[in-house]
Motif scaffolding. Structure first.
Motif, mmCIF file in Angstrom:
data_model
loop_
_atom_site.group_PDB
_atom_site.id
_atom_site.type_symbol
_atom_site.label_atom_id
_atom_site.label_comp_id
_atom_site.label_asym_id
_atom_site.label_seq_id
_atom_site.Cartn_x
_atom_site.Cartn_y
_atom_site.Cartn_z
ATOM 1 N N LYS A 9 -13.546 3.399 -4.281
ATOM 2 C CA LYS A 9 -11.963 3.058 -3.826
ATOM 3 C C LYS A 9 -11.916 1.738 -3.283
ATOM 4 C CE LYS A 9 -8.951 4.100 -0.246
ATOM 5 N NZ LYS A 9 -8.485 5.258 0.784
ATOM 6 N N SER A 10 -12.964 1.263 -2.506
ATOM 7 C CA SER A 10 -12.895 0.040 -1.843
ATOM 8 C C SER A 10 -13.388 -1.128 -2.961
ATOM 9 C CB SER A 10 -14.051 -0.058 -0.768
ATOM 10 O OG SER A 10 -15.353 0.007 -1.203
ATOM 11 N N PHE A 11 -14.387 -0.509 -4.065
ATOM 12 C CA PHE A 11 -14.589 -1.626 -4.985
ATOM 13 C C PHE A 11 -13.434 -1.772 -5.880
ATOM 14 C CE2 PHE A 11 -15.367 -1.824 -9.666
ATOM 15 C CZ PHE A 11 -16.129 -2.955 -9.499
ATOM 16 N N ALA A 12 -12.583 -0.643 -6.334
ATOM 17 C CA ALA A 12 -11.482 -0.879 -7.166
ATOM 18 C C ALA A 12 -10.273 -1.614 -6.232
ATOM 19 C CB ALA A 12 -10.867 0.689 -7.700
ATOM 20 N N LEU A 13 -10.065 -1.591 -5.112
ATOM 21 C CA LEU A 13 -8.929 -2.160 -4.628
ATOM 22 C C LEU A 13 -9.179 -3.383 -4.060
ATOM 23 C CD1 LEU A 13 -7.346 0.923 -2.858
ATOM 24 C CD2 LEU A 13 -6.594 -0.140 -5.061
ATOM 25 N N ARG A 14 -10.455 -3.973 -4.120
ATOM 26 C CA ARG A 14 -10.911 -5.238 -3.836
ATOM 27 C C ARG A 14 -10.019 -6.246 -4.637
ATOM 28 N NH1 ARG A 14 -17.135 -5.994 -4.049
ATOM 29 N NH2 ARG A 14 -16.477 -5.978 -6.120
ATOM 30 N N GLY A 15 -9.841 -7.399 -3.870
ATOM 31 C CA GLY A 15 -8.864 -8.686 -4.425
ATOM 32 C C GLY A 15 -9.453 -9.005 -5.882
ATOM 33 N N LYS A 86 2.582 -5.054 -5.227
ATOM 34 C CA LYS A 86 3.114 -5.306 -3.934
ATOM 35 C C LYS A 86 2.940 -3.867 -3.191
ATOM 36 C CE LYS A 86 7.476 -7.050 -2.117
ATOM 37 N NZ LYS A 86 6.989 -8.305 -1.258
ATOM 38 N N SER A 87 3.154 -2.874 -3.770
ATOM 39 C CA SER A 87 3.113 -1.585 -2.947
ATOM 40 C C SER A 87 1.622 -1.173 -2.601
ATOM 41 C CB SER A 87 3.458 -0.444 -3.884
ATOM 42 O OG SER A 87 2.971 -0.240 -5.072
ATOM 43 N N ILE A 88 0.576 -1.552 -3.562
ATOM 44 C CA ILE A 88 -0.709 -1.407 -3.437
ATOM 45 C C ILE A 88 -1.119 -2.363 -2.113
ATOM 46 C CG2 ILE A 88 -3.444 -2.051 -4.025
ATOM 47 C CD1 ILE A 88 -2.219 -0.721 -6.804
ATOM 48 N N ASN A 89 -0.650 -3.489 -2.248
ATOM 49 C CA ASN A 89 -0.962 -4.399 -0.925
ATOM 50 C C ASN A 89 -0.585 -3.911 0.367
ATOM 51 O OD1 ASN A 89 -2.651 -6.138 -2.542
ATOM 52 N ND2 ASN A 89 -0.866 -7.436 -2.901
ATOM 53 N N LYS A 90 0.803 -3.434 0.251
ATOM 54 C CA LYS A 90 1.387 -2.897 1.527
ATOM 55 C C LYS A 90 0.629 -1.551 2.056
ATOM 56 C CE LYS A 90 4.886 -2.406 4.361
ATOM 57 N NZ LYS A 90 5.185 -3.223 5.382
ATOM 58 N N LEU A 91 0.269 -0.796 1.109
ATOM 59 C CA LEU A 91 -0.673 0.380 1.723
ATOM 60 C C LEU A 91 -1.977 0.015 2.221
ATOM 61 C CD1 LEU A 91 -0.091 2.918 -1.354
ATOM 62 C CD2 LEU A 91 0.689 3.153 1.106
ATOM 63 N N MET A 92 -2.418 -1.069 1.545
ATOM 64 C CA MET A 92 -3.921 -1.739 1.981
ATOM 65 C C MET A 92 -3.858 -2.322 3.424
ATOM 66 S SD MET A 92 -6.257 -0.584 0.054
ATOM 67 C CE MET A 92 -7.655 -1.883 0.683
ATOM 68 N N SER A 93 -2.485 -2.899 3.675
ATOM 69 C CA SER A 93 -2.179 -3.509 5.017
ATOM 70 C C SER A 93 -2.073 -2.530 6.143
ATOM 71 C CB SER A 93 -1.055 -4.509 4.939
ATOM 72 O OG SER A 93 0.139 -3.938 4.542
ATOM 73 N N LEU A 94 -1.399 -1.444 5.858
ATOM 74 C CA LEU A 94 -1.119 -0.171 6.506
ATOM 75 C C LEU A 94 -2.459 0.433 7.175
ATOM 76 C CD1 LEU A 94 1.931 1.439 5.083
ATOM 77 C CD2 LEU A 94 1.702 -0.003 7.078
ATOM 78 N N SER A 95 -3.298 0.537 6.046
ATOM 79 C CA SER A 95 -4.517 1.203 6.360
ATOM 80 C C SER A 95 -5.312 0.468 7.255
ATOM 81 C CB SER A 95 -5.463 1.614 5.247
ATOM 82 O OG SER A 95 -5.802 0.621 4.286
ATOM 83 N N VAL A 96 -5.371 -1.202 6.820
ATOM 84 C CA VAL A 96 -6.085 -1.983 7.734
ATOM 85 C C VAL A 96 -5.692 -1.947 9.199
ATOM 86 C CG1 VAL A 96 -6.846 -4.495 8.054
ATOM 87 C CG2 VAL A 96 -6.856 -3.272 5.880
ATOM 88 N N ILE A 97 -4.306 -1.835 9.343
ATOM 89 C CA ILE A 97 -3.666 -1.943 10.772
ATOM 90 C C ILE A 97 -4.258 -0.631 11.496
ATOM 91 C CG2 ILE A 97 -1.373 -1.904 11.938
ATOM 92 C CD1 ILE A 97 -0.389 -3.469 9.731
ATOM 93 N N LYS A 98 -4.131 0.508 10.567
ATOM 94 C CA LYS A 98 -4.562 1.798 11.269
ATOM 95 C C LYS A 98 -5.845 1.897 11.684
ATOM 96 C CE LYS A 98 -4.165 6.516 10.518
ATOM 97 N NZ LYS A 98 -3.961 7.820 9.389
ATOM 98 N N LYS A 99 -6.842 1.112 10.808
ATOM 99 C CA LYS A 99 -8.334 1.153 11.372
ATOM 100 C C LYS A 99 -8.409 0.335 12.574
ATOM 101 C CE LYS A 99 -10.427 2.328 7.062
ATOM 102 N NZ LYS A 99 -11.367 1.535 5.667
#
Length: 135
Positions: A9-15, A86-99
């Motif tokens: 998941k971290s590999f696939a969602l990398r920039g 745009k939705s993937i980036n939003k989800l990623m930013s939410l998970s980073v904020i939560k962490k």
């Protein structure tokens, strides 16, 4: 298996991977525009110039609609990719904020007001200067 899925998941969602996937998809969609342009405009012009074939007005009108269809398909593909990213980036930013919120736990140390040493937050006396501390 759970760790493997997390790593994937971290590999696939990398920039870089996401950018490459978007590039491949946009390239595939743009290929249809180039093919439609070549087939519907450039080839008929070459056929008329060389005398290989003659076209009616209905044929020429059909060429334009096929090209417009390819352009519309490209724009729809680009719009869907834009919304998806745009939705993937939003989800990623939410998970980073939560962490980050989880990482910012309560402090475990404080500074002694008398000797300015770092001491445990639960200490009632400074181990360095033996001053009594307020609770």
């Amino acid at each position: 298996m759970k760790k493997f899925i997390e790593e994937f998941k971290s590999f696939a969602l990398r920039g870089n991977v996401m950018d490459m996937a978007v590039g491949v998809l946009i390239g595939g969609a743009f290929t249809s525009i180039v093919t439609a342009l070549t087939t519907n405009f450039i080839q008929p012009i070459l056929d008329v110039v060389t005398g290989a074939k003659t076209y009616t007005l209905q044929d020429v009108a059909g060429f334009g609609t096929a090209f417009i269809s390819a352009v519309v398909n490209f724009l729809i593909t680009a719009l869907v990719l834009f919304i998806l990213l745009k939705s993937i980036n939003k989800l990623m930013s939410l998970s980073v904020i939560k962490k980050k919120e989880e990482e910012e736990a309560a402090p475990t140390t404080k500074i002694c007001p008398f000797c300015k040493s770092e001491i445990s937050i639960e200490a009632t006396r400074c181990p360095h200067c033996t001053s009594e501390l307020d609770k």
